[in-house]
Scaffold this active site. Structure first.
Site, PDB file in Angstrom:
ATOM      1  CB  ILE A 151      10.257   5.457   3.962  1.00 54.24           C
ATOM      2  CG1 ILE A 151       9.235   6.232   4.776  1.00 54.24           C
ATOM      3  CG2 ILE A 151       9.579   4.591   2.921  1.00 54.24           C
ATOM      4  CD1 ILE A 151       9.668   7.567   5.234  1.00 54.24           C
TER       5      ILE A 151
ATOM      6  NE  ARG B 159      -2.116  -2.139   3.183  1.00 55.00           N
ATOM      7  CZ  ARG B 159      -2.710  -3.148   3.807  1.00 55.00           C
ATOM      8  NH1 ARG B 159      -4.023  -3.265   3.750  1.00 55.00           N
ATOM      9  NH2 ARG B 159      -2.023  -4.021   4.497  1.00 55.00           N
TER      10      ARG B 159
ATOM     11  CG  HIS C 182      10.939   5.243  12.778  1.00 53.84           C
ATOM     12  ND1 HIS C 182      11.244   3.923  13.015  1.00 53.84           N
ATOM     13  CD2 HIS C 182       9.743   5.226  12.134  1.00 53.84           C
ATOM     14  CE1 HIS C 182      10.273   3.138  12.552  1.00 53.84           C
ATOM     15  NE2 HIS C 182       9.352   3.924  12.013  1.00 53.84           N
TER      16      HIS C 182
ATOM     17  CG  ASP D   5      11.636   8.087   8.792  1.00 55.16           C
ATOM     18  OD1 ASP D   5      11.929   9.035   9.551  1.00 55.16           O
ATOM     19  OD2 ASP D   5      10.578   7.444   8.894  1.00 55.16           O
TER      20      ASP D   5
ATOM     21  NE  ARG E 173       9.788  -1.971  11.214  1.00 50.50           N
ATOM     22  CZ  ARG E 173       8.866  -1.002  11.246  1.00 50.50           C
ATOM     23  NH1 ARG E 173       9.108   0.153  10.661  1.00 50.50           N
ATOM     24  NH2 ARG E 173       7.725  -1.165  11.883  1.00 50.50           N
TER      25      ARG E 173
ATOM     26  CD  GLU F  82      14.438   3.045  13.753  1.00 50.22           C
ATOM     27  OE1 GLU F  82      13.401   3.117  14.457  1.00 50.22           O
ATOM     28  OE2 GLU F  82      14.421   2.976  12.523  1.00 50.22           O
TER      29      GLU F  82
END
Ligand code: 8YV
Length: 322
Positions: free
Chosen positions: A232, A156, A281, A258, A234, A263
Site C-alpha cells: 500500500i 503513522r 492506487h 495498490d 510505493r 503506474e
C-alpha cells in the site's frame, strides 16, 4: 494577515480541483503542462514563489525557479520531489500526512482481506450469474486466521494498520529504519529477518533510493509458500519481476497490490495471475480524504506566506526558515 493575491503559485500537471480553486481564490495561479524547465518563460520562472503539485519535481526544475520558496506536495509520499535538494537550497517542502492515515489503513485491511479470502472473485462469481447456474463459489484457499503479520514501515500509516490488525487478534512485528518508541510490536532490524519470522508482509514503506526494490526475491523466498504480500506504500519498494515470478511459481501464496513500479502501467503478467488482488492506487482516494489532502496543500501555502510557518514540513526541510 499578509496579502497573498500577488504571489504566483505554479501548478505543473494536474491538481485536485478543490486545491486549484482555493489557490486561485488566494494567489495568482499559473498552470504548466509538466514540470519541465524548457516550458518556463523567464517571466514566469522569476515570478514563481510557490509550487503545488502531485508530479515529479527534480533538482533541475527547482533550480529553474530562482524565487521559489515552497513546494506543497499533494500526498504524504513525496519521493517524486527532490526534497534533499530543496532543503539544501532553502526551499521548504510540505506533504499531506495525518489526514489520510485512517483511510489508507482501512484500504490496506480491505486489500488484505480481498487477497486471502478472494472477495473480488467471489463477487464476480455472483455478478456473472454463476452462483445461480453453477452453485456456491469455491472455498477460499487462504484465510486471515492463524496468520502473523509483519509491517515494513512503522510510520503513522503502519501504526494505524497495526492497531486494526491487533483488533483482528493477529500477532504483529515490524521492520523500520529504527525501532519506534512506544510501539508494542516486535522489532526486527532488517527486512529479511522480519520476512522469515512472519507469513504476511505489508509494505507501507516510502519510496526513494533507500527502499528501492527492498522486497526482492530473497525476501519473498523467506516469506514462504503460505506467504502473503500486500503493498500500500510505493511500487518502487518491490522488485516487481521477482514478485511476479514468486506468485507464478508458488514461492509465495498471494499478493494484494495498490501500487506498482510504473503506474498506471500494470504488467500483463501480474494481471494474468489469479493469486494477485489488484487495485489502481486508491489507498487514500475517497472524496472526503482527497478533499482534506487538497485543503492541507493550500493551507500549507497560506500558512507559509502569511506566518512563514508551514503546517506539515517534511524532515529534509524542517530547518528551512522563511
Ligand atoms: C495519492 C499517495 O495517490 O499520499 C500519497 O503518498 O500515494 C496517495 O495518497 C497521491 O499522492 C496522489 O498523487
Amino acid at each position: 494577515m499578509a496579502e497573498t493575491s500577488e504571489i504566483t503559485i505554479l501548478v505543473p500537471g494536474r491538481l485536485h480541483p478543490h486545491a486549484a480553486r482555493r489557490i486561485e481564490e488566494n494567489f495568482r495561479l499559473q498552470w504548466l503542462d509538466t514540470a519541465d524547465p524548457a516550458l518556463l518563460s523567464n517571466e514566469i520562472a522569476s515570478a514563481v514563489r510557490g509550487l503545488a503539485g502531485m508530479t515529479r519535481i527534480d533538482a533541475a526544475f527547482i533550480d529553474a525557479l530562482p524565487n521559489l520558496e515552497i513546494i506543497a506536495n499533494f500526498g504524504v509520499g513525496y519521493d517524486a520531489v527532490d526534497a534533499a535538494h530543496a532543503g539544501r537550497k532553502g526551499v521548504m517542502v510540505t506533504n499531506t500526512p495525518d489526514v489520510l492515515t485512517d483511510e489508507v489503513a482501512d484500504t490496506a485491511i480491505g486489500l488484505l482481506l480481498n487477497t486471502v479470502r478472494e472477495l473480488p472473485r467471489a463477487e464476480a462469481w455472483l455478478r456473472e450469474g454463476r452462483w445461480e447456474r453453477e452453485g456456491a463459489y469455491r472455498f477460499s484457499r487462504g484465510s486471515l486466521r492463524g496468520r502473523s503479520v509483519g509491517i515494513f514501515g512503522m510510520g503513522r500509516i503502519g501504526q494505524a494498520i497495526a492497531r486494526r490488525l491487533a483488533g483482528f487478534g493477529l500477532p504483529i512485528a515490524y521492520y523500520n529504519r529504527r525501532p519506534v518508541e512506544g510501539v508494542p510490536y516486535t522489532y526486527h532490524g532488517d527486512l529479511l529477518s522480519l520476512a522469515t519470522a512472519v507469513d504476511t508482509l505489508i509494505s507501507v514503506a516510502p519510496g526513494g533510493a533507500a527502499t528501492e526494490k527492498a522486497v526482492n526475491a530473497q525476501v519473498l523466498q523467506a516469506l514462504g509458500p503460505e506467504g502473503v504480500f500486500v503493498n500500500i506504500g510505493r511500487g518502487s519498494t518491490v522488485d516487481e519481476e521477482a514478485l511476479i515470478k514468486a506468485l507464478a511459481d508458488g514461492t509465495i501464496f498471494a499478493a494484494g497490490l495498490d501500487v506498482f513500479a510504473h503506474e498506471p502501467h500494470v504488467p500483463e503478467a501480474l494481471i494474468a495471475l489469479e493469486n494477485a488482488s489488484l487495485l489502481p492506487h486508491v489507498g487514500s482516494a475517497s472524496v472526503a480524504t482527497r478533499q482534506a489532502m487538497a485543503d492541507l496543500v493550500v493551507d500549507n501555502l497560506l500558512s507559509w506566506f502569511t506566518t512563514r510557518k508551514p503546517i506539515t514540513p517534511v524532515a529534509e526541510t524542517e530547518h528551512v526558515r522563511g
